[in-house]
Design a protein around this motif. Structure first.
Motif, PDB file in Angstrom:
ATOM      1  N   PRO A   1       0.846  -1.358  -0.094  1.00 26.69           N
ATOM      2  CA  PRO A   1       0.064  -0.061  -0.114  1.00 26.69           C
ATOM      3  C   PRO A   1       0.704   1.384   0.085  1.00 26.69           C
ATOM      4  N   GLU A   2       2.072   1.120   0.671  1.00 27.85           N
ATOM      5  CA  GLU A   2       2.840   2.496   0.769  1.00 27.85           C
ATOM      6  C   GLU A   2       3.515   2.625  -0.570  1.00 27.85           C
ATOM      7  N   THR A   3       3.757   1.742  -1.460  1.00 25.22           N
ATOM      8  CA  THR A   3       4.130   1.856  -2.876  1.00 25.22           C
ATOM      9  C   THR A   3       3.234   2.606  -3.574  1.00 25.22           C
ATOM     10  N   VAL A   4       1.969   2.047  -3.449  1.00 26.24           N
ATOM     11  CA  VAL A   4       1.136   2.612  -4.358  1.00 26.24           C
ATOM     12  C   VAL A   4       0.575   3.926  -4.086  1.00 26.24           C
ATOM     13  N   ALA A   5       0.865   4.359  -2.839  1.00 27.23           N
ATOM     14  CA  ALA A   5       0.049   5.704  -2.308  1.00 27.23           C
ATOM     15  C   ALA A   5       1.281   6.594  -2.851  1.00 27.23           C
ATOM     16  N   ASP A   6       2.651   6.228  -2.690  1.00 21.01           N
ATOM     17  CA  ASP A   6       3.653   6.958  -2.934  1.00 21.01           C
ATOM     18  C   ASP A   6       3.548   7.305  -4.448  1.00 21.01           C
ATOM     19  N   TYR A   7       3.511   6.194  -5.230  1.00 23.32           N
ATOM     20  CA  TYR A   7       3.258   6.444  -6.605  1.00 23.32           C
ATOM     21  C   TYR A   7       2.083   7.249  -7.181  1.00 23.32           C
ATOM     22  N   LEU A   8       0.821   7.238  -6.513  1.00 21.25           N
ATOM     23  CA  LEU A   8      -0.181   8.128  -6.675  1.00 21.25           C
ATOM     24  C   LEU A   8       0.467   9.549  -6.589  1.00 21.25           C
ATOM     25  N   ASP A   9       0.950   9.714  -5.401  1.00 18.95           N
ATOM     26  CA  ASP A   9       1.323  11.293  -4.930  1.00 18.95           C
ATOM     27  C   ASP A   9       2.511  11.841  -6.219  1.00 18.95           C
ATOM     28  N   ALA A  10       3.414  10.763  -6.526  1.00 17.97           N
ATOM     29  CA  ALA A  10       4.391  11.187  -7.451  1.00 17.97           C
ATOM     30  C   ALA A  10       3.879  11.528  -8.874  1.00 17.97           C
ATOM     31  N   ARG A  11       2.649  10.948  -9.345  1.00 15.14           N
ATOM     32  CA  ARG A  11       2.056  11.038 -10.474  1.00 15.14           C
ATOM     33  C   ARG A  11       1.311  12.264 -10.478  1.00 15.14           C
ATOM     34  N   ALA A  12       0.666  12.447  -9.195  1.00 16.89           N
ATOM     35  CA  ALA A  12      -0.198  13.816  -9.097  1.00 16.89           C
ATOM     36  C   ALA A  12       0.817  14.967  -9.114  1.00 16.89           C
ATOM     37  N   GLY A  13       2.146  14.658  -8.514  1.00 14.82           N
ATOM     38  CA  GLY A  13       3.120  16.070  -8.572  1.00 14.82           C
ATOM     39  C   GLY A  13       3.687  16.218  -9.750  1.00 14.82           C
ATOM     40  N   GLN A  14       3.558  15.197 -10.970  1.00  8.09           N
ATOM     41  CA  GLN A  14       3.604  15.390 -12.169  1.00  8.09           C
ATOM     42  C   GLN A  14       2.756  16.032 -12.924  1.00  8.09           C
ATOM     43  N   GLY A  15       1.586  16.260 -12.363  1.00  6.84           N
ATOM     44  CA  GLY A  15       0.558  17.050 -13.198  1.00  6.84           C
ATOM     45  C   GLY A  15      -0.669  16.152 -13.415  1.00  6.84           C
ATOM     46  N   ALA A  16      -0.858  14.651 -13.131  1.00  9.52           N
ATOM     47  CA  ALA A  16      -1.832  13.944 -13.471  1.00  9.52           C
ATOM     48  C   ALA A  16      -3.016  14.228 -12.593  1.00  9.52           C
ATOM     49  N   LYS A  17      -4.134  14.287 -13.491  1.00 11.28           N
ATOM     50  CA  LYS A  17      -5.344  14.552 -12.931  1.00 11.28           C
ATOM     51  C   LYS A  17      -5.944  13.622 -12.008  1.00 11.28           C
ATOM     52  N   PRO A  18      -7.071  14.005 -11.011  1.00 13.23           N
ATOM     53  CA  PRO A  18      -7.646  12.783 -10.198  1.00 13.23           C
ATOM     54  C   PRO A  18      -8.083  11.561 -11.108  1.00 13.23           C
ATOM     55  N   ALA A  19      -8.666  12.069 -12.082  1.00 13.09           N
ATOM     56  CA  ALA A  19      -9.152  10.873 -12.887  1.00 13.09           C
ATOM     57  C   ALA A  19      -8.395   9.928 -13.634  1.00 13.09           C
ATOM     58  N   SER A  20      -7.122  10.436 -13.818  1.00 12.75           N
ATOM     59  CA  SER A  20      -6.078   9.455 -14.198  1.00 12.75           C
ATOM     60  C   SER A  20      -5.552   8.788 -13.146  1.00 12.75           C
ATOM     61  N   LEU A  21      -5.399   9.350 -11.979  1.00  9.90           N
ATOM     62  CA  LEU A  21      -5.085   8.764 -10.765  1.00  9.90           C
ATOM     63  C   LEU A  21      -5.920   7.619 -10.456  1.00  9.90           C
ATOM     64  N   GLY A  22      -7.100   7.560 -10.725  1.00 10.03           N
ATOM     65  CA  GLY A  22      -7.956   6.741 -10.413  1.00 10.03           C
ATOM     66  C   GLY A  22      -8.003   5.526 -11.391  1.00 10.03           C
ATOM     67  N   ARG A  23      -7.590   5.776 -12.715  1.00 13.47           N
ATOM     68  CA  ARG A  23      -7.306   5.015 -13.495  1.00 13.47           C
ATOM     69  C   ARG A  23      -6.144   4.172 -13.494  1.00 13.47           C
TER      70      ARG A  23
END
Length: 400
Positions: free
Chosen positions: A76-98
């Protein structure tokens, strides 16, 4: 253990073999692949969904490798950190959900505990949505008469489908684009559905000047139950002109058109043989005169369908040409630049949705016409129109 063969892909697109893709991932320990389960998932999924899943998992694996993490099984820590990293790169919430859903799906297919169900992942994603908001950017609508209040009586203005259709040239690319846009607006088809249209899908309607389009499969109909859309006489005429000029009698309706343009060449007088240099004497054809050659354009029509990714660029190119021809006369160059940023392959679907709403159609009728399974998206597309034409909008229009 033998792995399942790659799934077939229509129109020659690259096939995806999920079992093979899994073998490339960074795993902490050997993973047992259930070939039958993966093969069944591939058979039940669209090629687009499979490519998206493979792409998402590949991106997650690359991030894990760069950051010294294990891809499978992910924590879970890896997935959570990955989503944080992609959000920091500009990924939208809808993309993060995908991305989250793709990570969950590959774990499920391998019968590994799904890390995305952990409360940590849910809370991190909720925090991102709270910070960035969860509203998705909406494609710029391509409405038939543009942003008008009365779709029947108002004159076209702004960015409008009618102007784009009238500005199409009568050469092969222009005939194709006119038919493509007209059909896209009439049916509200998504890009993947639009390029999948074949000549055989067009059938007679009660109105002798109109036709019906059978839609064998769509994003909301993965089981292929099918649907039917209406093609206006305008679209029927455009299709007839395009197919006659392109000599298309069967197969994909909308195809690539390769254009070759040749410049004009002036006539060349013949030369006397004594004027030929030693270096040129090997080719005495140089002494012959050459006739003038007129500029010409040649076209080659492909046999396969357009790629879905080409639809958005085609719309934008049509808009630029229409503007250059003065067909969008009330727009400035600055207006055009701003509008083009939001135009995508989905713009005709959004435009039809809004025109139906503006014409007084109820939600049930709009959902039926555009084959929506849920009211969420048609309501979202009509949010701005609903605010303008709602109770507050009507009151303010009266009191000034």
């Amino acid at each position: 253990m033998s792995l399942p063969a790659p799934i077939s892909s229509r129109r020659g697109r690259q096939a995806v073999d999920l079992a093979w893709e899994v073998t490339k991932l960074n795993c902490r320990s050997p993973i047992t692949i259930n070939a039958e389960l993966i093969a069944a998932y591939q058979a039940a999924s669209s090629p687009h969904s499979l490519r998206a899943l493979a792409s998402d998992i590949e991106a997650f694996d690359h991030w894990c490798r760069r950051n010294g993490r294990v891809t499978l099984p992910a924590t879970p820590e890896t997935v959570a950190d990955y989503l944080d990293a992609r959000a920091g790169q500009g990924a939208k919430p809808a993309s993060l959900g995908r991305y989250k859903a793709s990570i969950a799906k590959i774990h499920q297919l391998l019968d590994i505990k799904d890390p995305t169900q952990a409360e940590l992942v849910k809370l991190r994603l909720r925090a991102i949505r709270r910070e960035k908001g969860s509203t998705q950017a909406q494609a710029r609508p391509l409405r038939f008469k543009g942003p008008v209040r009365n779709v029947e009586r108002d004159a076209p203005r702004g960015l409008n489908v009618r102007g784009l259709l009238e500005a199409c040239a009568d050469d092969l690319p222009g005939l194709r684009d006119r038919a493509l846009l007209s059909v896209a607006y009439d049916t509200g088809l998504r890009a993947s559905e639009l390029v999948a249209v074949e000549v055989e899908h067009i059938v007679d309607a009660i109105d002798p000047e109109a036709r019906l389009l059978t839609i064998s499969r769509s994003k909301g109909d993965q089981e292929g139950k099918g649907a039917t859309a209406f093609l206006s006489p305008r679209s029927v005429r455009a299709i007839a002109a395009w197919t006659a000029a392109a000599d298309i009698e069967e197969g994909p309706l909308f195809r690539r058109v390769q254009v070759r343009r040749y410049k004009a060449r002036a006539a060349v007088k013949g030369r006397r043989i004594e004027t030929i240099s030693g270096r040129e004497s090997w080719d005495l054809r140089k002494t012959l005169p050459k006739s003038a050659v007129l500029a010409r354009t040649e076209y080659d029509v492909g046999e396969g369908a357009l790629h879905p990714g080409s639809i958005g660029p085609i719309w934008r190119a049509m808009i630029r040409r229409a503007f250059d021809k003065g067909a969008l006369s009330d727009l400035t160059a600055d207006d055009l630049a701003q509008l083009l940023k939001g135009v995508s392959a989905h713009s005709t679907r959004v435009g039809l949705n809004q025109d139906l709403f503006a014409s007084g159609e109820d939600l049930a009728g709009i959902m039926d016409a555009l084959r929506w399974k849920s009211p969420r998206m048609p309501l979202a597309y009509n949010r701005n129109l609903a605010a303008e034409q709602g109770a507050a909008g009507r009151l303010i229009a009266k009191i000034g």
